[in-house]
Enzyme design. Structure first.
Site, PDB file in Angstrom:
ATOM      1  CD  GLU A 180      -5.198  -3.998  -4.435  1.00  0.00           C
ATOM      2  OE1 GLU A 180      -5.281  -3.513  -3.296  1.00  0.00           O
ATOM      3  OE2 GLU A 180      -4.161  -4.550  -4.863  1.00  0.00           O
TER       4      GLU A 180
ATOM      5  CB  SER B 140      -0.953  -0.041   1.199  1.00  0.00           C
ATOM      6  OG  SER B 140      -1.947   0.945   1.084  1.00  0.00           O
TER       7      SER B 140
ATOM      8  CG  HIS C 176      -5.390  -2.325  -0.207  1.00  0.00           C
ATOM      9  ND1 HIS C 176      -4.411  -2.120  -1.149  1.00  0.00           N
ATOM     10  CD2 HIS C 176      -5.071  -1.513   0.835  1.00  0.00           C
ATOM     11  CE1 HIS C 176      -3.544  -1.235  -0.697  1.00  0.00           C
ATOM     12  NE2 HIS C 176      -3.911  -0.857   0.515  1.00  0.00           N
TER      13      HIS C 176
END
Length: 563
Positions: A348, A225, A462
């Protein structure tokens, strides 16, 4: 020219201290667990020690690894060092205890401390010359910590026979901004203090790898991330590029303005507004209590705050283009000239729209078509300030048509999830990987992580990857969502093997995965890990889907230029 601090001359190149706990270097991923006799030898030898560039540390022996936690890699950035470049830690005499984590850096909740620039190291032994996995945590540049149980490196270090390092860095107002009135008299820098911390941590890892049984010439930088973005940025920064051999970028939130970064002008404006609020000067912000300064910054810059004073940094507020530490965003610069393993998850957006979605970024899930269109319009305005309702309607129509053609669900929540995840993660990650592959400077590999979570969670969100890379999917706080059955253990083993072998040889490989070719855009060269059904292989080589959806963002001119 950006520089990374150097260790004091009198401690640079310090030799390591052997503990008697060594059991011999393992030869590859998936190495056997330590024998009972090896464990007894460790216990008899006493707590493991290592000599860093600042002094000797005492860690703890665990199941197959030695752990050193809370080791300072920089001086506390407090008082006059708030908004200053990181300084080397003060040397100490005697043996420093390194059996417990230090505090996390200041969090949006008010927890944490500014005195948090510490590293954590897990190693099979303090002798040898193993590959080093240096992990940069995510958290939207405002939250997170290398201390979290998710990132416990014990299992990963033992599985891959590598040295695993995590660390904290400055976050939020303390880590990411810009103002010339904060110019450091020693370095001339006045911005991106968290990115500077990350660079200092990589330098520390290089200078101290040998003390923990690592090879300072074989450091693989890994991040997820915001951490994946930072790792990519560090790989392009001359001061750190020379220290990094390979890059693993996972679900990187590649930056662009106005959605994912402040402009320099807005960053200056935030510091000036904070100074006015506290009736001080910009340099005087060094004296404002950390909790008060952090709360005021959050109010002035929150994505959906009526008190917001700037136009940029609408969704995330990470490093600012400053001409030094971040000369330009990744899509504005040449592809990195080192091997890259790029990873994204299949869904995600489920991290932001599912039952455990973080706030304040995640709005309520849409209940019907009208709410979906309204949410999509607000979302599009992160990057396109004048986005009209008609554009939101077109976005929803494109996603619905594609979902129907591909057999995907079409509920408002499903479409909202795909739009969010594609726009901020899948689209920039894949276009960046394609550009790298076409540049041909160095090998690249692309993985889609597709192992689904358990109901009531959905998709492959995600940040799902970190739980499997570190083998911490089994922890009590994760197991309900990610599971701990044979399938999950197999997926975790394969992922760790692939990353570990990539760090060791430059070629990702695992007994549980097919031979993985270099990424070639438009051809079936991606590795799809998980999501194939109960009786299918855990990993297959295939083509990446959802091309129609990605082209929508290309046509929109969203974020970064097409590859």
């Amino acid at each position: 020219m950006a520089t990374v601090y150097a260790a004091p001359a009198e401690t640079r190149g310090a030799t390591r201290i052997e503990t008697g706990a060594q059991t011999g270097a393992r030869t590859g991923a998936g190495a056997a667990t330590e024998s009972e006799s090896g464990a007894a030898t460790r216990a008899a030898a006493g707590p493991p020690r290592a000599r860093t560039t600042a002094g000797e540390v005492r860690g703890a022996a665990g199941a197959g690894v030695l752990a050193f936690r809370g080791v300072p890699y920089a001086a506390p950035p407090v008082g006059p060092l708030r908004f200053a470049s990181p300084r080397p830690p003060a040397p100490w005499t005697g043996v420093r205890d390194a059996t417990a984590y230090g505090p996390p850096f200041c969090q949006p909740t008010g927890a944490g401390s500014e005195d948090a620039l510490h590293a954590n190291v897990w190693t099979p032994a303090t002798t040898g010359s193993r590959p080093v996995l240096c992990y940069v945590h995510g958290g939207a540049w405002i939250a997170g910590s290398g201390n979290l149980p998710t990132f416990d490196g014990s299992w990963l270090a033992a599985r891959t026979d590598a040295v695993v390092v995590t660390f904290n860095y400055r976050l939020g107002v303390f880590g990411f901004g810009l103002h010339e009135d904060l110019t450091d008299p020693e370095t001339g820098s006045f911005s991106n203090w968290g990115l500077q911390d990350q660079a200092a941590a990589v330098q520390w890892v290089h200078d101290n790898a040998a003390a923990f049984g690592g090879d300072p010439g074989n450091i693989t930088l890994v991040g997820t991330s915001a951490g994946g973005t930072s790792a990519h940025q560090l790989a392009l920064l001359p001061a750190t590029r020379r220290l990094i051999r390979r890059l693993v970028a996972i679900s990187a939130a590649h930056q662009w303005e106005p959605a994912l970064a402040f402009t320099a002008e807005d960053a200056r404006g935030v510091h000036a507004a904070l100074a006015a609020r506290f009736a001080t000067t910009v340099p005087g912000l060094r004296e404002v209590p950390a909790s008060e300064l952090g709360a005021a910054w959050a109010e002035l810059t929150a994505p959906r705050s009526k008190g917001r004073i700037v136009a940029s940094g609408r969704a995330f507020r990470g490093p600012v283009r400053d001409g030094e530490w971040l000369p330009a965003f990744e899509h504005e610069r040449p592809a990195p000239d080192l091997p890259v393993l790029s990873v994204h998850t299949r869904t995600e957006g489920a991290f932001f729209t599912g039952p455990s979605a973080p706030t304040p970024l995640a709005p309520p899930a849409p209940a019907d078509e009208a709410e979906l269109t309204s949410l999509v319009q607000d979302f599009l305005r992160y990057g396109l300030p004048g986005a009209a309702a008609s554009l939101a309607e077109r976005c929803v129509a494109v996603y619905r048509e594609a979902a129907l053609a591909e057999g995907r669900p079409t509920r408002p929540l499903d479409l909202w999830t795909e739009i969010w995840g594609d726009a901020f993660f899948r689209h920039p990650v894949l276009r960046t990987a394609e550009r790298h592959a076409r540049a041909g400077h160095s090998p690249s590999y692309v993985m889609e992580f597709a192992h689904p979570v358990r109901a009531p969670y959905f998709g492959t969100p995600h940040e799902a990857t970190s739980k499997f890379l570190f083998g911490t999917h089994r922890l009590p706080e994760h197991v309900a969502e990610f599971g701990d059955g044979p399938a999950e253990r197999e997926i975790a083993g394969i992922l760790a093997d692939l990353v570990g072998s990539f760090a060791r040889t430059g070629v990702p490989a695992s007994p549980g995965a097919p031979a993985w070719p270099r990424f070639s855009p438009g051809r079936p060269t991606a590795l799809i890990l998980g999501g194939h059904g109960a009786h299918a292989p855990a990993a297959v080589i295939g083509a990446l889907g959802k091309q129609r959806q990605l082209r929508f963002w290309d046509d929109l001119g969203w974020g970064l230029a097409p590859a």
